[in-house]
Design an enzyme around this catalytic site. Structure first.
Site, short mmCIF file in Angstrom:
data_model
loop_
_atom_site.label_atom_id
_atom_site.label_comp_id
_atom_site.label_asym_id
_atom_site.label_seq_id
_atom_site.Cartn_x
_atom_site.Cartn_y
_atom_site.Cartn_z
N GLY A 88 0.83 -1.21 0.00
CA GLY A 88 0.00 0.00 0.00
C GLY A 88 0.86 1.25 0.00
O GLY A 88 2.03 1.22 -0.38
N SER A 89 0.27 2.33 0.47
CA SER A 89 0.94 3.64 0.37
C SER A 89 1.98 3.82 1.49
O SER A 89 1.93 3.14 2.52
CB SER A 89 -0.11 4.74 0.47
OG SER A 89 -0.76 4.64 1.71
N GLU B 143 5.50 -3.37 1.05
CA GLU B 143 5.64 -3.05 -0.38
C GLU B 143 4.94 -1.71 -0.59
O GLU B 143 3.71 -1.65 -0.62
CB GLU B 143 4.99 -4.16 -1.23
CG GLU B 143 5.69 -5.49 -1.18
CD GLU B 143 6.98 -5.51 -2.02
OE1 GLU B 143 7.16 -4.66 -2.90
OE2 GLU B 143 7.82 -6.40 -1.77
N CYS C 207 2.27 1.19 -8.94
CA CYS C 207 3.29 1.66 -7.99
C CYS C 207 4.64 1.90 -8.65
O CYS C 207 5.42 2.73 -8.21
CB CYS C 207 3.44 0.67 -6.84
SG CYS C 207 3.83 -1.00 -7.41
P1 NAD Z 1 -3.51 2.25 1.01
O1 NAD Z 1 -2.25 2.32 1.79
O2 NAD Z 1 -4.48 3.36 1.14
O3 NAD Z 1 -4.33 0.91 1.36
C1 NAD Z 1 -3.74 -0.37 1.31
C2 NAD Z 1 -4.46 -1.29 2.26
O4 NAD Z 1 -4.30 -0.80 3.57
C3 NAD Z 1 -5.95 -1.43 2.03
O5 NAD Z 1 -6.34 -2.76 2.18
C4 NAD Z 1 -6.58 -0.54 3.10
O6 NAD Z 1 -7.81 -0.99 3.55
C5 NAD Z 1 -5.56 -0.64 4.21
N1 NAD Z 1 -5.49 0.57 5.02
C6 NAD Z 1 -5.77 1.86 4.64
N2 NAD Z 1 -5.58 2.70 5.67
C7 NAD Z 1 -5.19 1.95 6.71
C8 NAD Z 1 -4.83 2.25 8.06
N3 NAD Z 1 -4.87 3.49 8.54
N4 NAD Z 1 -4.45 1.23 8.87
C9 NAD Z 1 -4.39 -0.03 8.39
N5 NAD Z 1 -4.73 -0.36 7.14
C10 NAD Z 1 -5.11 0.60 6.30
O7 NAD Z 1 -3.03 2.03 -0.50
P2 NAD Z 1 -3.92 1.94 -1.79
O8 NAD Z 1 -4.50 3.29 -2.05
O9 NAD Z 1 -4.83 0.78 -1.73
O10 NAD Z 1 -2.80 1.60 -2.90
C11 NAD Z 1 -2.02 2.57 -3.48
C12 NAD Z 1 -0.65 2.66 -2.87
O11 NAD Z 1 -0.05 1.40 -2.79
C13 NAD Z 1 0.30 3.51 -3.71
O12 NAD Z 1 1.07 4.31 -2.86
C14 NAD Z 1 1.19 2.48 -4.41
O13 NAD Z 1 2.45 2.96 -4.77
C15 NAD Z 1 1.26 1.40 -3.39
N6 NAD Z 1 1.52 0.12 -4.01
C16 NAD Z 1 2.71 -0.49 -3.83
C17 NAD Z 1 2.98 -1.69 -4.47
C18 NAD Z 1 4.27 -2.40 -4.29
O14 NAD Z 1 4.31 -3.58 -4.65
N7 NAD Z 1 5.32 -1.79 -3.78
C19 NAD Z 1 2.00 -2.26 -5.28
C20 NAD Z 1 0.81 -1.60 -5.44
C21 NAD Z 1 0.55 -0.42 -4.79
#
Ligand code: NAD
Length: 460
Positions: free
Chosen positions: A190-191, A212, A246
């Protein structure tokens, strides 16, 4: 699932997640085969779900979601037996006689939290690795790709007993409740901001983890580059999945000698790819939801748009957009873009590259287009980034022999193929001492100081 249901489920974890470390390799392979068959039987459902979630084109589902999952499954089915074999290691002199081995053991209970942007592949790939290595898994897919989350839940429940793998759907609160539990390993995609929250939350149990994450990936186009090929490969890697990747290039650094020419080639390429109206193209996805649309649309305020810039809030649509040299203090450059907007900058010397790239955190990926190997070597040696490609974008992701992950703010750890095996197992070293000889030298009373001094001379 309601939060109180999750809490009670968590309080009674043994019911649904007792560690099944004892599952034999052949049973694990059988399960992976079942998973493969189930994915195959649901291929059309997966394609439909991704279309409903953000109009992802079928071709992109096949290439970036299903192909990656099948490759990982096939690799683990083929290799897990060999990789899991205990490895004999030469013994230490001081332990003579002994036989030493490394055993590869599962961590136990693993929590996988997945994002929405490749909602099938980024959820199922870590599950494949974790299960193949003998762990049990709770998968929380993203709430922002609900149709894909449903099909993931269906597949997992068809293939696995609850004691082996389960999907728990939900949003932030659900993720927080799950993270509050004690896990043997957490795998988060995630982010960066959420990655930091996750890392703090699991620190209380000192849980080993992979993060990741994302970042601002630079893409350099040198004057020596093959411009036709560079334009095609950059537009493909950037605008696939409507830029919600990403590892997509976040911004371009183009040598000033070729800037005008290359900019023109980018525009021509985008017209070739999506026609005069990308909105009418069935090969171009939409943004995931309204707030992501608003965020990206807002990024375009006060920017000098070279090409594109067309948006439609009702359909979460922003056309492939090129922007001229946005201010580094503008919102567009303050955070990862993660959408179909590509800023173009010019550079004249290596110092310009250093100033720009080093003003951001270490990126997940870096791309360089050049026919000059001393230039590409200099780029590789000067910057720290998760992984990279020379003369293309994003393709390092698909080679399962390459570990995939970030560095610094863009991530912790890596996975894919053998790297997934290393991530989802723990190395357990065992020294088996023999009794037919026990050199008295090391035992008190220490009478053989001189002997040990002579022994030490071998190492001095
Ligand atoms: P996000 O971080 O908002 O969410 C990812 C997951 O975390 C979701 O399942 C969400 O429900 C959960 N989440 C959200 N807020 C949370 C919190 N406060 N506490 C615990 N869990 C929480 O990310 P997104 O918007 O779903 O995805 C986009 C981001 O992910 C971008 O920054 C992208 O670069 C990154 N990403 C990285 C990779 C990699 O392999 N490195 C791959 C895909 C996406």
């Amino acid at each position: 699932m309601k939060d109180d249901q999750i809490k009670s489920l968590m309080n009674d974890q043994d019911k649904f997640l007792k560690t099944e470390k004892s599952k034999s390799i052949s049973q694990r392979i059988e399960t992976l085969e079942k998973l493969k068959a189930s994915i195959k039987s649901h291929e059309q459902d997966i394609v439909d779900a991704l279309y409903k979630d953000f109009q992802k084109p079928e071709f992109e589902v096949l290439t970036t979601e299903l192909y990656v999952a099948y490759k990982e499954l096939n690799l683990f089915i083929k290799k897990i037996k060999k990789w899991s074999k205990p490895k004999s290691i030469s013994s230490a002199w001081l332990n003579f006689p002994s036989s030493d081995k490394i055993y590869y053991v599962p961590w136990g209970k693993i929590l996988v939290i997945a994002p929405w942007n490749y909602p099938f592949q980024l959820a199922i790939t870590p599950v494949i690795g974790a299960i193949a290595c003998g762990n049990t898994v709770v998968l929380k897919p993203s709430e922002h790709a609900p149709y894909t989350a449903d099909i993931l839940e269906k597949i997992i429940s068809e293939v696995f007993e609850d004691s082996q793998a389960i999907v728990i759907q939900g949003a932030v609160e659900t993720a927080q409740i799950l993270l509050d539990q004690k896990w043997d390993y957490v795998f988060f995609t995630g982010s960066v901001p959420v990655g930091k929250i996750v890392s703090q939350q699991i620190a209380k149990h000192m849980t080993p983890h992979t993060l990741e994450l994302g970042g601002k990936n630079p893409c350099i186009v040198d004057a020596s580059a093959n411009l036709d090929s560079a334009a095609k490969r950059i537009c493909w890697g950037k605008f696939l999945n409507a830029g919600q990747t990403c590892i997509a290039p976040d911004y371009l650094l183009i040598h000033s000698d070729i800037r005008e020419k290359f900019q023109q080639k980018l525009v021509e390429t985008l017209k070739d790819f999506y026609g005069d109206s990308s909105k009418a193209s069935s090969d171009y996805a939409r943004l995931i939801h309204a707030s992501h649309f608003e965020r990206l649309d807002g990024f375009l305020n006060d920017q000098k748009v070279i090409y594109g810039g067309i948006s439609n809030a009702e359909t979460n649509f922003i056309s492939p957009t090129l922007v001229d040299s946005p201010d580094f203090d503008s919102p567009l450059m303050k955070e990862e873009i993660f959408g179909p907007i590509l800023p173009l900058y010019s550079f004249t010397n290596f110092k310009d590259l250093e100033v720009t790239i080093n003003s951001f955190d270490k990126p997940l990926s870096l791309y360089v287009f050049s026919e000059n190997s001393s230039f590409t070597n200099q780029v590789n040696e000067s910057f720290d980034f998760g992984g990279g490609v020379i003369n293309d974008t994003i393709v390092h992701f698909v080679n399962d022999k390459l570990p995939f992950g970030g560095v610094g703010a863009s991530g912790v750890g890596n996975y894919h193929g053998r790297a997934s095996f290393d991530t989802f197992t723990r190395q357990k070293p065992i020294v088996h001492r023999k009794n037919w000889l026990d050199i008295p030298l090391k035992y008190p009373p220490y009478k053989r100081l001189d002997s040990f001094k002579s022994f030490l001379n071998l190492f001095r």
